[in-house]
Design an enzyme around this catalytic site. Structure first.
Site, PDB file in Angstrom:
ATOM      1  CB  ALA A   1      44.101  41.863  46.342  1.00 21.47           C
TER       2      ALA A   1
ATOM      3  CB  SER B   1      35.411  41.970  45.140  1.00 23.41           C
ATOM      4  OG  SER B   1      36.542  41.236  44.711  1.00 23.41           O
ATOM      5  CG  ASN B   2      40.549  43.447  45.770  1.00 26.48           C
ATOM      6  OD1 ASN B   2      41.165  43.048  44.791  1.00 26.48           O
ATOM      7  ND2 ASN B   2      40.448  42.722  46.892  1.00 26.48           N
ATOM      8  CG  HIS B   3      39.313  47.591  40.792  1.00 22.98           C
ATOM      9  ND1 HIS B   3      38.280  47.300  39.931  1.00 22.98           N
ATOM     10  CD2 HIS B   3      38.945  48.709  41.450  1.00 22.98           C
ATOM     11  CE1 HIS B   3      37.343  48.212  40.052  1.00 22.98           C
ATOM     12  NE2 HIS B   3      37.714  49.081  40.983  1.00 22.98           N
ATOM     13  CB  SER B   4      43.309  41.767  42.814  1.00 18.66           C
ATOM     14  OG  SER B   4      44.271  40.802  42.425  1.00 18.66           O
TER      15      SER B   4
END
Ligand code: CTP
Ligand code: CA
Length: 224
Positions: free
Chosen positions: A100, A33-36
């Protein structure tokens, strides 16, 4: 109900907004995943409601409360998000892709927790579908707005995405700028459309969201 709306720029319009990250499962306990944070997308949803729109958030996993008067559809993966958007895109007037989305997902999801092996490992990935490009390729299509988070050559990359994905507008965001970006409460963007652009000065995400929604309302009202 009139008191609910701060303005009527989007009165009667249907708006769908994607927000937050996606999660791409590796096995039953792990994901990419990502930090959005989802803050910008949720701020846009609030601003769309204030402008009188019937507003839907298609949201990846975020720790945010659903804004009042917003319909929220929760999704996990990019493919889930695509399906939720495709169900709704032909019947909305404006589509804003603020999520994102993970560009890749693991080539396979293991049924059982992956066990560790040797000192090195690698992971096979496959491309995810491009959600905003799929919506923009639909017919009928809504007025379609993308975001471009870049760390260099911000405006050039954003203009390239506007053209390549056949968007009506793109919001370019320099995520390398100090104190801005994913987790921040502030942002600073340039809104670009086919025949022009407007820089919006650094401000809180809710203030910027209102300005972006007003620009969208102005341009979505014009023949494309
Ligand atoms: N987007 C999308 N589906 C994807 C990837 C991106 O809908 N699979 C949308 C984002 O929500 C955003 C826009 O496309 O509105 C641009 O996302 P970005 O990650 O900046 O662009 P990419 O085309 O993925 O290019 P890259 O990450 O290589 O810069
Ligand atoms: Ca990307």
């Amino acid at each position: 109900a009139a008191a609910l709306f701060a303005n009527t720029a989007l009165a009667g319009k249907r708006v769908v907004i994607t927000a937050g990250p996606t999660r791409e499962a590796l096995d039953p306990v792990r994901y990419l995943s990502n930090h959005s944070s989802g803050k910008m997308g949720y701020a846009l949803a609030r601003a769309a409601v204030e402008a009188g729109a019937r507003t839907t958030l298609v949201s990846g996993p975020v720790g945010l409360a659903t804004p009042e008067h917003v319909e929220r559809v929760d999704v996990i993966s990019a493919r889930d998000m695509l399906a939720a958007c495709q169900e709704r895109s032909a019947s909305c007037d404006i589509f804003i892709a603020c999520a994102a989305v993970a560009d890749y997902r693991p080539a396979e999801i293991q049924d059982q927790k992956i066990k560790k092996g040797g000192e090195h490992s690698s992971l096979a990935l496959v491309r995810n579908p491009d959600i905003v490009a799929a919506v923009a390729a639909g017919s009928p299509r809504p007025f379609t707005v993308g975001f471009a988070a870049e760390t260099r050559d911000v405006l050039n990359y954003a203009r390239d995405k506007l053209a390549r994905k056949n968007l009506d507008m793109i919001v370019a965001n320099d995520v390398a700028a100090e104190g801005l970006g994913f987790a921040s409460d502030e942002n600073e963007v340039t809104v670009i459309w086919r025949e022009g652009e407007q820089a919006l000065a650094r401000a809180g995400k809710q203030t910027l969201a209102r300005q972006i929604i007003q620009l969208i309302a102005t341009h979505a009202g014009q023949p494309q």
